[in-house]
Scaffold this motif. Structure first.
Motif, short mmCIF file in Angstrom:
data_model
loop_
_atom_site.label_atom_id
_atom_site.label_comp_id
_atom_site.label_asym_id
_atom_site.label_seq_id
_atom_site.Cartn_x
_atom_site.Cartn_y
_atom_site.Cartn_z
N PRO A 114 -7.41 -36.40 -7.24
CA PRO A 114 -7.43 -35.72 -6.06
C PRO A 114 -5.99 -35.57 -5.29
N ALA A 115 -5.49 -34.95 -4.44
CA ALA A 115 -4.64 -35.13 -3.40
C ALA A 115 -4.53 -36.48 -2.94
N LEU A 116 -3.30 -36.78 -2.74
CA LEU A 116 -3.08 -38.24 -2.08
C LEU A 116 -2.16 -37.88 -0.80
N LEU A 117 -2.70 -38.45 0.36
CA LEU A 117 -2.03 -38.21 1.57
C LEU A 117 -1.92 -39.73 2.24
N PRO A 118 -1.05 -40.59 1.81
CA PRO A 118 -0.87 -41.74 2.30
C PRO A 118 -0.26 -41.86 3.74
N THR A 119 -0.77 -42.41 4.89
CA THR A 119 -0.36 -42.35 6.18
C THR A 119 0.92 -43.28 6.30
N PRO A 120 1.87 -42.95 6.52
CA PRO A 120 3.25 -43.97 6.53
C PRO A 120 3.22 -44.57 7.77
N PRO A 121 3.90 -45.67 7.79
CA PRO A 121 4.62 -46.18 6.69
C PRO A 121 3.50 -46.94 5.63
N PHE A 122 3.80 -46.67 4.47
CA PHE A 122 2.93 -47.14 3.63
C PHE A 122 3.75 -48.23 2.63
N THR A 123 2.90 -49.22 2.23
CA THR A 123 3.50 -50.39 1.33
C THR A 123 3.16 -50.67 -0.01
N LEU A 124 3.90 -50.42 -0.82
CA LEU A 124 3.45 -50.28 -2.48
C LEU A 124 3.09 -52.04 -2.70
N GLY A 125 2.09 -52.17 -3.31
CA GLY A 125 1.42 -53.34 -3.46
C GLY A 125 0.61 -54.02 -2.55
N ARG A 126 0.40 -53.25 -1.42
CA ARG A 126 -0.55 -53.75 -0.28
C ARG A 126 -1.48 -52.52 -0.16
N GLU A 127 -1.70 -51.65 0.37
CA GLU A 127 -2.61 -50.57 0.31
C GLU A 127 -2.88 -49.87 -0.65
N LEU A 128 -1.84 -49.65 -1.50
CA LEU A 128 -1.82 -48.93 -2.86
C LEU A 128 -0.93 -49.37 -3.79
N THR A 129 -1.09 -49.40 -5.00
CA THR A 129 -0.51 -49.80 -6.03
C THR A 129 0.47 -48.52 -6.65
N VAL A 130 -0.18 -47.39 -6.53
CA VAL A 130 0.32 -46.26 -7.23
C VAL A 130 1.42 -45.67 -6.20
N ASP A 131 2.60 -45.30 -6.98
CA ASP A 131 3.86 -44.92 -6.08
C ASP A 131 3.61 -43.52 -5.95
N PRO A 132 3.15 -43.05 -4.56
CA PRO A 132 2.85 -41.69 -4.31
C PRO A 132 4.01 -40.50 -4.77
N ALA A 133 5.31 -41.02 -4.70
CA ALA A 133 6.49 -40.06 -5.16
C ALA A 133 6.43 -39.78 -6.70
N ALA A 134 5.88 -40.90 -7.47
CA ALA A 134 5.43 -40.40 -8.95
C ALA A 134 4.09 -39.98 -9.12
N TYR A 135 3.30 -39.72 -8.29
CA TYR A 135 2.04 -39.08 -8.30
C TYR A 135 1.84 -37.71 -8.45
N PRO A 136 1.49 -37.01 -9.34
CA PRO A 136 1.41 -35.63 -9.13
C PRO A 136 0.73 -34.90 -7.98
N GLY A 137 -0.17 -35.63 -7.70
CA GLY A 137 -1.16 -35.14 -6.48
C GLY A 137 -0.60 -35.52 -5.09
N PHE A 138 0.56 -36.11 -5.05
CA PHE A 138 1.13 -36.46 -3.75
C PHE A 138 1.32 -35.21 -2.90
N VAL A 139 1.06 -35.11 -1.62
CA VAL A 139 1.18 -33.89 -0.69
C VAL A 139 2.43 -33.91 -0.30
N GLY A 140 3.42 -34.83 -0.69
CA GLY A 140 4.82 -34.85 -0.51
C GLY A 140 5.28 -35.01 1.03
N TYR A 141 6.56 -35.43 0.96
CA TYR A 141 6.99 -35.87 2.37
C TYR A 141 7.05 -34.77 3.33
N ALA A 142 7.32 -33.46 2.85
CA ALA A 142 7.16 -32.35 3.76
C ALA A 142 5.96 -32.01 4.47
#
Length: 296
Positions: free
Chosen positions: A230-258
């Motif tokens: 699915p699309a991934l919408l992480p609520t910032p600020p997010f912390t890799l290795g804490r609430e998620l281990t997938v890097d949103p910037a490397a995930y094709p479904g990331f909704v993007g910073y914009a």
């Protein structure tokens, strides 16, 4: 006319705010009624601070910063009584939600919650607007919240209650709740065919309540794949290795910073809605007073 939590709103209010957010930005916007905004902001809130200040500028509203407005020992009703003559609107970020609510109840001006310990209504109105217009209408969307409840997730719970759509929330059983419109499941029983997954930073209280490391399960790429990518919408600020281990910037479904650029039109819309509702209420009050004089 207050926006302290999303249950303050009716479905028509939410749709009106979203309709205003969809209008052309810049000069094409109808300016809000003149006046000065009282602005008090606890903590950093980098994105919310940036976009609210820009919203005031685009609407032609002066704003005065009142640092730590509700941290004084004064009663909320005294603060409101002294300050109301100077301001048309309050935008306040205050962790103490009951004190914020007491101030709003005492004030004759609209009060917008820019985040409290209980909720983050403007953030969630923005993210829900994105889902509703860019991914799938909320009534049809499969929205998944990942992790224990936070102030952001509380606002999602409220929005689902007001608009009548379903949510699924994935977290360890010890964090499950009984809430309308929300289905709680464990990470071992992942929902299928999810349209969007939303994460938020784990609250300190949840980490304190966790008895084992597996009580708090970070969102992984494998989890996303199992839910249909699915699309991934992480609520910032997010912390890799804490609430998620997938890097949103490397995930094709990331909704993007914009995606967070929508904070600006939605916050402009919230301010316009609140000021218009206040003006309408004032006009009705004056008309009612006039009717009373006519009867004498």
């Amino acid at each position: 006319m207050n926006l302290l939590q999303l249950t303050d709103l009716q479905p028509d209010d939410i749709r009106r705010i979203w309709a205003l957010a969809g209008e052309a930005p810049g000069p094409a916007l109808n300016p809000a009624p003149g006046g000065t905004v009282a602005w008090s902001f606890e903590g950093n809130g980098i994105r919310t601070r940036t976009t609210f200040i820009e919203a005031f500028r685009q609407l032609g509203l002066a704003f005065t910063e009142l640092p730590q407005l509700l941290k004084t020992a004064e009663r909320p009703e005294d603060l409101a009584g002294y300050l109301d003559p100077f301001y048309a609107l309050y935008v306040v970020r205050e962790s103490d939600h009951p004190r914020l609510s007491a101030f709003a109840a005492a004030s004759r001006r609209p009060v917008i919650n820019a985040m409290s310990a209980q909720g983050h209504p403007c953030e969630v109105l923005t993210d829900a607007y994105y889902v509703d217009t860019r991914i799938k209408p909320l009534q049809d969307a499969r929205v998944c919240l990942w992790g224990p409840s936070t102030n952001v997730f509380r606002s999602w719970h409220e929005l689902a209650q007001v608009l009548g759509f379903a949510l699924v929330q994935v977290c360890d059983r010890r964090f499950h709740e009984v809430l309308p419109q929300v289905e709680f499941v464990e990470p071992s029983a992942l929902p299928q065919a999810v349209d969007v997954v939303i994460t938020d930073s784990w609250p300190a209280s949840a980490e304190a309540d966790a008895t084992t490391q597996t009580d708090l399960t970070p969102l992984s790429e494998d989890h996303l794949a199992a839910m249909g990518s699915p699309a991934l919408l992480p609520t910032p600020p997010f912390t890799l290795g804490r609430e998620l281990t997938v890097d949103p910037a490397a995930y094709p479904g990331f909704v993007g910073y914009a995606q967070k650029e929508l904070l600006l039109p939605v916050q402009i819309a919230v301010v316009r809605w609140a000021l218009a509702a206040a003006a309408e209420a004032d006009a009705k009050r004056v008309a009612h007073q006039g009717d009373g004089h006519a009867d004498r």
